[in-house]
Design an enzyme around this catalytic site. Structure first.
Site, PDB file in Angstrom:
ATOM      1  CB  SER A   8     -39.797   7.600  36.911  1.00 48.19           C
ATOM      2  OG  SER A   8     -39.377   7.629  35.571  1.00 48.19           O
ATOM      3  CB  THR A   9     -36.246  10.790  36.093  1.00 43.46           C
ATOM      4  OG1 THR A   9     -36.891  10.351  34.896  1.00 43.46           O
ATOM      5  CG2 THR A   9     -34.918  11.427  35.768  1.00 43.46           C
ATOM      6  CG  HIS A  35     -40.725   4.312  35.132  1.00 46.17           C
ATOM      7  ND1 HIS A  35     -41.283   5.563  34.984  1.00 46.17           N
ATOM      8  CD2 HIS A  35     -41.739   3.481  35.471  1.00 46.17           C
ATOM      9  CE1 HIS A  35     -42.584   5.486  35.220  1.00 46.17           C
ATOM     10  NE2 HIS A  35     -42.886   4.232  35.522  1.00 46.17           N
ATOM     11  CG  MET A 125     -39.574  13.083  33.498  1.00 44.28           C
ATOM     12  SD  MET A 125     -38.760  12.896  31.908  1.00 44.28           S
ATOM     13  CE  MET A 125     -37.079  13.168  32.394  1.00 44.28           C
ATOM     14  CG  ASP A 128     -46.460   4.373  36.008  1.00 49.58           C
ATOM     15  OD1 ASP A 128     -47.622   3.962  36.201  1.00 49.58           O
ATOM     16  OD2 ASP A 128     -45.475   3.621  35.941  1.00 49.58           O
TER      17      ASP A 128
END
Length: 191
Positions: A8-9, A35, A125, A128
């Site tokens: 993600s991030t 993401h 973040m 998931d």
């Protein structure tokens, strides 16, 4: 082997460090759930392809997962693997918090490949990927996670690590080497 990467991030930058370090003859497919905002996954795949020795493409329904190829999930659906080793894109639901879902990818790898699956949770973040990584661990696959020090956001990987299902916690710089090692190790002999 089959490698499923969740991020993600900070993920695109992490992937940009990992993928160029892989050998051009890497003998396993790699699937990525990153993401990302709708419409940007194709651009990210093209960007990664620019400096990765392996072909990188946006996954399309029905694609065969070939060794030495990297498949990026579109954000508009969830990338999963079928029992016969093909790409299945699951429709995104309005209630889905994460797009694309890392848990969907990792869980499908666990269900279809069991001990042949290697799950990797990178920086990001939220939580998931933790559930899917736990499933890979339960089915006898290998569960890896990026360490806190090299993460932009110590979130998804922290949840996975704290749940006790991660076989190895690695700094970003060591992940490609571990992937190359696992790709040539017969499942079941690496623990």
């Amino acid at each position: 082997r089959f490698f499923a990467i969740a991020a993600s991030t900070g993920g695109p930058q992490a992937l940009a460090r990992i993928l160029p370090q892989l050998p051009a003859d890497f003998p396993a497919p790699i699937a990525i759930a990153q993401h990302i905002a709708d419409g940007f996954a194709g651009g990210m795949a093209a960007w990664l392809a620019g400096f990765c020795p392996l072909p990188v493409r946006l996954a399309a329904a029905g694609d065969t997962f070939f060794p030495g190829n990297v498949y990026v999930s579109p954000s508009e659906s969830h990338l999963t693997i079928t029992p016969d080793g093909r790409v299945a894109l699951r429709p995104r639901q309005p209630t889905d918090l994460y797009r694309p879902s890392c848990d969907a990818l990792l869980t499908s790898a666990a269900e279809c490949l069991a001990r042949r699956a290697v799950g990797i949770v990178l920086t990001g973040m939220g939580n998931d990927g933790a559930r899917g990584l736990a499933r890979i661990h339960e089915r006898g696959g290998v569960a890896l996670a990026q360490d806190e020090a090299s993460s932009v956001v110590y979130g998804m990987n922290r949840v996975a690590i704290e749940s006790g299902v991660v076989d190895r916690v690695l700094p970003l710089e060591a992940i490609a080497g571990e992937m190359a090692r696992l790709a040539t190790t017969w499942p079941g002999l690496e623990h």
